[in-house]
Design an enzyme around this catalytic site. Structure first.
Site, PDB file in Angstrom:
ATOM      1  CG  HIS A   1      -2.083  -0.938   1.077  1.00  0.00           C
ATOM      2  ND1 HIS A   1      -2.784  -1.423   2.146  1.00  0.00           N
ATOM      3  CD2 HIS A   1      -2.667  -1.469  -0.017  1.00  0.00           C
ATOM      4  CE1 HIS A   1      -3.758  -2.210   1.721  1.00  0.00           C
ATOM      5  NE2 HIS A   1      -3.703  -2.254   0.411  1.00  0.00           N
TER       6      HIS A   1
ATOM      7  CD  GLU B   1      -7.824 -15.251 -15.793  1.00  0.00           C
ATOM      8  OE1 GLU B   1      -7.203 -14.513 -15.027  1.00  0.00           O
ATOM      9  OE2 GLU B   1      -9.019 -15.567 -15.636  1.00  0.00           O
TER      10      GLU B   1
ATOM     11  CG  ASP C   1      -4.237 -15.936 -12.616  1.00  0.00           C
ATOM     12  OD1 ASP C   1      -3.350 -15.954 -11.738  1.00  0.00           O
ATOM     13  OD2 ASP C   1      -5.397 -15.560 -12.393  1.00  0.00           O
TER      14      ASP C   1
ATOM     15  CB  CYS D   1      -6.484  -7.463 -19.903  1.00  0.00           C
ATOM     16  SG  CYS D   1      -7.073  -8.989 -19.137  1.00  0.00           S
TER      17      CYS D   1
END
Length: 591
Positions: free
Chosen positions: A200, A442, A466, A513
């Site tokens: 974060h 994926e 993935d 993507c």
């Protein structure tokens, strides 16, 4: 890690997480930590210790909410939502009940009990071989420090909101709440000993455009406040006592970056077309509806991936159909007439809900996640699909399913869509009858049965993150085997090519993507393999477009032909890098 350099200067290398170069005096913080002592408490005083704990929890909650409000106003709702995880720690009754049990049974002071229990939780998370969960340990320690400071009445060592002079912060770690308080006018950059690109703190540094480096082991012990340093957020380098020659060289890098940014701005409104006239559709990925505004100014032609799960994560309750509909419609209206591809819920793996009873799984990435979860949680899936269908009335919405591994899952998902379409018709609620439906490719099994899938879909989108991890049996979050996670592995190149051929045989479009689409070095390879569309992270869209506009389709095809016959991932990557530097050297001068 330090290394010898020019006379008088010292170089330390870490992980770059936020681009930029800065120079100035160092401020080392975080060396002084509150001492937590164990103190016996008389039976009669135990209720007051519990009251002290609860007062500090309330005070901490108020402090975090104040920080969250400031961040949301200054940087947007997405960055503000980072603190939802901190607030959830304070709402965790299992944790708090355990602290109260320790106070009462061991007859000890509140700060000792809280520190003991919270550190045990955080240490368990930190030991897990998963970046996402390890970062949640950082969140927990951030909250723990605040609670302990409030219990002890300790003020922070340095008030990062009121620094006297501009400086480069050096610390063992910077918590998200500390990062949120940084004054951009005073904090030139920061470097920490721990952290990752997915933390974060790193996300916030990028949002604030503060140069930052993490993973610099023991640096806070090796440096002193007041030393002069140069921080390179492009390459993850901090140079202490830089020579005049080093400062001159970095001055040139800054000039080059300014020139490059000017060139990238020039390409924003131009199409992604190769030098020999081949058109590539270039889209962007978003996590929240608010991201649609950024898409319009980054040079993308729409959204190729709207990750809907971020509406669900860190929420106190599941968002209902109406709340979801409003978010999806808001994104669609903002983008019109540009297209919006909404991915159905991809929960599970490293993304989970506190209030949805997710099973403890040895291999969560191979477990109950994405389309598998949705097909079993039908009530949740029903509201989700109805919300997307209702938003499709805007006319620019498509939908795709994540992690389809075979025809049965696709048929079940399509049957759900048809059932909910019928419901909406009966209720006289409008939607796009011809909404385009696609699937993420994926898994290796999806590639093998791609012909069957393509007959029942309007488009494919390859999720390379993935696909690589499942095909190569490599956990992409595991640093011990990170070197085996290779996007240019010959098997991955051939799987992409096979998927492209299946899509084109059935007259449907195919996009990428995943992270490969965001890498300007790998974009030419994907185009050469026949990918029709790329959907990149918003900050990377200008760079990807820049390289496409300097590429020839013939060059991309030659690169792909080489990759399809090559047996070595390193050789394929080297050829990709060679072509990228040859056609767009300005993109890579900082490396």
């Amino acid at each position: 890690m330090a290394e010898a350099s020019r006379a008088g200067e010292k170089t330390f290398r870490g992980i770059p997480v936020s681009a930029g170069v800065c120079k100035g005096k160092i401020l080392v913080i975080g060396r002084v930590r509150p001492a937590i002592t164990k103190r016996a408490v008389a039976e009669a005083d135990l209720p007051e210790e519990v009251n002290r704990l609860e007062r500090s929890i309330t005070q901490t909650r108020q402090q975090i909410q104040e920080v969250q409000n400031k961040v949301s106003q200054a940087m947007g709702a997405k960055e503000g939502s980072i603190f939802d995880a901190h607030l959830l720690v304070l709402e965790d009754r299992t944790l708090l009940d355990e602290v109260i049990r320790v106070i009462q049974e061991e007859k000890v002071n509140a700060e000792h009990a809280f520190h003991t229990v919270a550190e045990r939780y955080a240490a368990t998370l930190a030991a897990i071989e998963d970046d996402y969960l390890r970062e949640r340990a950082t969140d927990m320690r951030d909250v723990t420090t605040r609670v302990l400071n409030n219990l002890l009445g300790v003020e922070p060592e340095v008030d990062l909101r009121r620094l006297k002079d501009p400086c480069i912060i050096i610390s063992h770690d910077l918590t998200p709440s500390n990062t949120a308080q940084l004054d951009k006018r005073s904090v030139l950059g920061f470097a920490t000993e721990v952290g990752s690109k997915t933390s974060h703190t790193a996300i916030m540094a990028r949002s604030m455009r503060i140069p930052a480096i993490v993973g610099l082991k023991d640096i806070s012990r090796q440096l002193e406040t007041g030393q002069y340093a140069l921080l390179d957020g492009y390459n993850g380098v901090i140079i202490v006592n830089p020579t005049d020659q080093t400062l001159f060289e970095y001055g040139q890098i800054i000039i080059q970056q300014d020139t490059l940014q000017h060139k990238l701005r020039d390409t924003l409104l131009k199409p992604a077309v190769t030098l020999d006239g081949h058109r590539v559709a270039l889209y962007a990925n978003i996590e929240q509806a608010e991201g649609a505004e950024e898409v319009k100014v980054c040079g993308a032609e729409g959204v190729g991936l709207f990750r809907t799960e971020y509406l669900f994560i860190n929420q106190s309750e599941l968002p209902g159909e109406q709340q979801q509909y409003e978010a999806y419609r808001r994104a669609a209206v903002t983008l019109k007439p540009l297209p919006l591809v909404i991915r159905t819920l991809d929960l599970g793996g490293d993304k989970f809900l506190a209030h949805l009873k997710m099973p403890a799984e040895i291999n969560p990435f191979l477990g109950w996640r994405a389309i598998r979860l949705c097909l079993q949680e039908r009530d949740m899936f029903r509201e989700h699909l109805r919300a997307i269908l209702r938003a499709s009335v805007e006319g620019n919405v498509s939908m795709m399913y994540p992690m389809i591994s075979g025809l049965d899952e696709l048929n079940q998902a399509n049957a759900c869509v048809e059932e909910y379409k019928a419901e909406l018709r009966k209720e006289n609620i409008p939607f796009d009858e011809n909404i385009r439906i696609g699937a993420m490719i994926e898994t290796p099994s999806a590639v093998v049965v791609a012909d069957s899938l393509a007959r029942r879909l309007k488009f494919f989108s390859i999720g390379t993150n993935d696909l690589i991890q499942y095909s190569l049996a490599v956990d992409r979050m595991n640093e011990r085997i990170a070197h085996l996670y290779e996007p240019t592995h010959p098997a991955i190149v051939r799987l992409i090519k096979a998927t492209v051929e299946a899509a084109h045989r059935h007259g449907i479009t195919i996009s990428v993507c995943g992270e490969m689409a965001s890498d300007p070095v790998l974009a030419p390879l994907l185009i050469g393999l026949g990918i029709d569309e790329l959907s990149a992270a918003i900050p990377q869209v200008p760079s990807v477009k820049f390289i496409i506009r300097r590429l020839k389709l013939t060059e991309a095809k030659e690169l792909a032909e080489f990759a399809l016959t090559c047996e070595d991932a390193g050789d394929i990557l080297a050829r990709c890098q060679e072509l990228a530097r040859q056609i767009a050297p300005g993109l890579f001068d900082d490396e």
